[in-house]
Write a protein that holds these residues in place. Sequence first.
Motif, PDB file in Angstrom:
ATOM      1  N   ASP A  15      -7.068   5.562 116.989  1.00 38.35           N
ATOM      2  CA  ASP A  15      -6.932   4.251 117.627  1.00 38.35           C
ATOM      3  C   ASP A  15      -8.294   3.592 117.776  1.00 38.35           C
ATOM      4  O   ASP A  15      -8.476   2.413 117.480  1.00 38.35           O
ATOM      5  CB  ASP A  15      -6.298   4.394 119.022  1.00 38.35           C
ATOM      6  N   GLU A  16      -9.265   4.382 118.222  1.00 44.21           N
ATOM      7  CA  GLU A  16     -10.612   3.839 118.397  1.00 44.21           C
ATOM      8  C   GLU A  16     -11.170   3.349 117.065  1.00 44.21           C
ATOM      9  O   GLU A  16     -11.823   2.317 116.982  1.00 44.21           O
ATOM     10  CB  GLU A  16     -11.548   4.895 119.000  1.00 44.21           C
ATOM     11  N   GLN A  17     -10.894   4.112 116.030  1.00 42.67           N
ATOM     12  CA  GLN A  17     -11.397   3.735 114.707  1.00 42.67           C
ATOM     13  C   GLN A  17     -10.721   2.449 114.226  1.00 42.67           C
ATOM     14  O   GLN A  17     -11.370   1.572 113.639  1.00 42.67           O
ATOM     15  CB  GLN A  17     -11.141   4.875 113.722  1.00 42.67           C
ATOM     16  N   ALA A  18      -9.437   2.347 114.486  1.00 42.92           N
ATOM     17  CA  ALA A  18      -8.708   1.137 114.086  1.00 42.92           C
ATOM     18  C   ALA A  18      -9.270  -0.083 114.819  1.00 42.92           C
ATOM     19  O   ALA A  18      -9.488  -1.141 114.228  1.00 42.92           O
ATOM     20  CB  ALA A  18      -7.220   1.302 114.374  1.00 42.92           C
ATOM     21  N   LEU A  19      -9.543   0.098 116.116  1.00 42.69           N
ATOM     22  CA  LEU A  19     -10.086  -1.022 116.886  1.00 42.69           C
ATOM     23  C   LEU A  19     -11.486  -1.394 116.396  1.00 42.69           C
ATOM     24  O   LEU A  19     -11.852  -2.573 116.361  1.00 42.69           O
ATOM     25  CB  LEU A  19     -10.107  -0.668 118.380  1.00 42.69           C
ATOM     26  N   ALA A  20     -12.245  -0.378 116.006  1.00 42.01           N
ATOM     27  CA  ALA A  20     -13.583  -0.658 115.476  1.00 42.01           C
ATOM     28  C   ALA A  20     -13.487  -1.464 114.177  1.00 42.01           C
ATOM     29  O   ALA A  20     -14.304  -2.355 113.922  1.00 42.01           O
ATOM     30  CB  ALA A  20     -14.344   0.649 115.235  1.00 42.01           C
ATOM     31  N   MET A  21     -12.470  -1.163 113.380  1.00 39.22           N
ATOM     32  CA  MET A  21     -12.290  -1.926 112.139  1.00 39.22           C
ATOM     33  C   MET A  21     -11.877  -3.363 112.438  1.00 39.22           C
ATOM     34  O   MET A  21     -12.321  -4.307 111.776  1.00 39.22           O
ATOM     35  CB  MET A  21     -11.217  -1.251 111.268  1.00 39.22           C
TER      36      MET A  21
END
Lengths: 174, 187
Positions: A15-21
């Motif tokens: 989720d964190e990675q998706a938000l970073a993208m």
Amino acid sequence: MSALKPRRRGDDPDDEQALAMIRSMFEAADPVPADLVDRIRFSVALAGLECDPDSELARLSVEEAALARGAPEESRTITFDSSSLTIMIRIDSNTDGTVRVDGWLAPPQRCRVEITLADGPVMTDADAEGRFAFLSVPRGTARLVVRQAEDGSGETQPEQSGAKAVTTPALMLL
Amino acid sequence: MDEQLATVVGSTSARVPGPAVAVDELVPRHTPMLWHVARATGLSKQDAEDVVQTVWVSLLSHLDTIRAPEALTAWLVTATRREAWRVSEAGRKTRPADNEWLLAIPDPKANSEERALLAEEQRTLWSALHTLPERCQELLRIVAFVPRPDYDMVAERLGMRRGSVGPTRLRCLDKLRVAMHAEEGRI
């Protein structure tokens, strides 16, 4: 693009990675206008002068009228006082339409000096004798912020209980 | 806890410069977040600039009402969203998100392969995101820019029932994943 592939339930790093993208996509897609931060800082400074009379705000101690009436060819000298510092500046006209600002700090000290202009801040350093200069500044609204030198650059300014800044009111450089 | 915020909020030290100077130091850090919060409501760029500027200036007179440093982010986000809605309602300026940014992406052939892939990826992500309900689009954009430690307090103020934001965020991310698959299948 693994962050957006099907994931295991409760897989937080994904989720964190998706938000970073999402964040970097919007940063590229819709960047903050380049000069917005500087314009806001300028507005905050002006508003702060009005609603915050007892901050470390240097006060004009020489007739303001002299500034307004000063003949363009002559150099004008303006002095600001605050509880800890006196700032004197001299404004001279350059032949190209800009102005030159020379300044002195009393007591003399190494400081970071910032001049905030409509299109952004410009930095310089005052030397051990408290002298500083901005050689070519566009005419218009400006203010000066004098900051105690950061750790390391000013041996005469041991860090005490935090950096201190002295701000002048907005000036009209004519 | 954040030293700068601690300096601004509730400071009584005589050596601390005035609030305007302290806020001045926070502006570069938080303005990007507020820009995206304002733009996520559908405001034009010009209106978003005005809104973010108004919020920073009004912070000066509200500093004494913000008790905890963590509350500063929540105050800024909430005030930005409120002001953005006020402006868009006043001008009836709400309109679909624009696509002008697509023009700003560099020509993939003129750049490295990595960069070309990234741009392509971002285009797919953009398309997928815009198939989601508006509420999801706005929520994900805001959440993507809010610093993690401040997230709970911001979420609480976004007009959602306490405790419902986490699940909503998960649902929106799930929808996004499904949409990404659909977009990638289309290529």
